[in-house]
Design a protein around this motif. Structure first.
Motif, PDB file in Angstrom:
ATOM      1  N   ALA A   8       0.492  -1.037  10.347  1.00 51.05           N
ATOM      2  CA  ALA A   8       1.677  -1.048   9.401  1.00 51.05           C
ATOM      3  C   ALA A   8       2.472  -2.041   9.804  1.00 51.05           C
ATOM      4  N   LEU A   9       3.242  -2.814   8.585  1.00 52.43           N
ATOM      5  CA  LEU A   9       4.104  -3.714   8.925  1.00 52.43           C
ATOM      6  C   LEU A   9       5.449  -3.236   8.285  1.00 52.43           C
ATOM      7  N   SER A  79      -2.970  -2.200   6.486  1.00 50.71           N
ATOM      8  CA  SER A  79      -3.251  -1.495   5.334  1.00 50.71           C
ATOM      9  C   SER A  79      -1.819  -0.671   4.761  1.00 50.71           C
ATOM     10  N   ILE A  80      -0.883  -0.814   5.564  1.00 49.19           N
ATOM     11  CA  ILE A  80       0.582  -0.425   5.250  1.00 49.19           C
ATOM     12  C   ILE A  80       1.885  -1.359   5.188  1.00 49.19           C
ATOM     13  N   LEU A  81       2.347  -1.820   4.054  1.00 52.17           N
ATOM     14  CA  LEU A  81       3.680  -2.498   3.995  1.00 52.17           C
ATOM     15  C   LEU A  81       4.691  -1.722   3.540  1.00 52.17           C
ATOM     16  N   GLN A 128      -8.973  -2.965   2.180  1.00 47.94           N
ATOM     17  CA  GLN A 128      -8.998  -1.629   3.038  1.00 47.94           C
ATOM     18  C   GLN A 128      -9.510  -0.694   1.972  1.00 47.94           C
ATOM     19  N   PRO A 129      -9.851   0.432   2.610  1.00 49.85           N
ATOM     20  CA  PRO A 129     -10.422   1.601   2.033  1.00 49.85           C
ATOM     21  C   PRO A 129      -9.322   2.426   1.289  1.00 49.85           C
ATOM     22  N   ALA A 174      -7.559   0.137  -4.322  1.00 51.93           N
ATOM     23  CA  ALA A 174      -7.232   1.589  -3.734  1.00 51.93           C
ATOM     24  C   ALA A 174      -5.603   1.558  -3.299  1.00 51.93           C
ATOM     25  N   VAL A 175      -4.890   0.485  -3.509  1.00 54.71           N
ATOM     26  CA  VAL A 175      -3.316   0.321  -2.857  1.00 54.71           C
ATOM     27  C   VAL A 175      -2.482   1.267  -3.841  1.00 54.71           C
TER      28      VAL A 175
END
Length: 246
Positions: A8-9, A79-81, A128-129, A174-175
């Motif tokens: 994650a960012l 996968s996380i922003l 990402q999944p 998938a976002v």
């Protein structure tokens, strides 16, 4: 979506809400990167949290490009922003307020920065999944606070952008796109407007992850839910009540 064991960012994570979100993400087993424009502050926070620090001024497209380049190279599993960074000017509109200058500075950080950063990172997130964009807005997204007039404008704009992005990405990716709307939070930025009476930023972090796990795309924290209900019932009265202290 359960955010565990992911990368994650979090922007604007040198203190306040961003710091607490990064802390909670780290505690839940995630690989966390924090970004901020103050090198000393963001480095100190990263040392405290045992996470990675990246210096980035969101008002500078070149800084955003450099950050994205590092993420592509070093964290291709991102996968996380969490778009949390923000600035606010406490003032009232009127002659001599210099609203244009203040609004320009606020929009650069609060709106244009996250819009550009998100777009640049989407190719990574889409690989990402499962992935998520989490935008931190405010209770002022649906009615302005007169002492934060152009800050309110930026959050209303980011709210609209978040809704459009959510519906666009839901069609073929998938976002997932979430929005967190806290009411008054006790941070360095709210000291001059009674922030000491607000909730601890850790409460916002807890509510954010709980809301995402529960599948809530709009997460109301603190008084925001009741304020929004009041606004939908009677906008004029709600705005007047919201601003009666000022």
């Amino acid at each position: 979506m359960d955010i565990k064991n992911k990368t994650a960012l979090v922007t604007g994570a040198g203190s306040g809400i961003g710091y607490q979100i990064a802390k909670l993400l780290k505690e839940q087993g995630n690989n966390v990167i924090i970004a901020g424009r103050n090198a000393e502050k963001i480095t100190k926070a990263a040392e405290e949290l045992s996470v990675t620090a990246l210096v980035c001024d969101l008002t500078k497209p070149a800084d955003i490009e450099a950050l994205v380049s590092r993420v592509k190279t070093e964290f291709p599993e991102l996968s996380i922003l969490v778009n949390n960074a923000g600035v606010a000017h406490l003032y009232k509109l009127g002659e001599g307020a210099d609203a244009f200058t203040k609004a320009t500075a606020e929009f650069q950080v609060n709106y244009f920065g996250p819009v550009l950063l998100t777009e640049k990172l989407l190719p990574i997130l889409k690989q990402q999944p499962e992935a998520a964009v989490i935008n931190i807005t405010s209770n002022v997204t649906f009615h302005p606070l007169v002492v934060l007039p152009t800050y309110s404008d930026t959050k209303a704009a980011l709210h609209s952008h978040t809704v459009a992005l959510r519906h666009t990405l839901a069609k073929d990716t998938a976002v997932k796109v979430y929005e967190v709307m806290p009411s008054l939070v006790n941070t360095e930025a709210t000291k001059d407007m009674g922030g000491e009476s607000g909730m601890h930023p850790g409460e916002v972090a807890q509510a954010t992850l709980a809301g995402i796990k529960a599948g809530q795309y709009e997460i109301y924290v603190g008084d925001t839910g009741s304020q929004r209900a009041a606004y939908l019932a009677n906008p004029e009265n709600a705005v007047a009540s919201f601003n009666n202290r000022f």
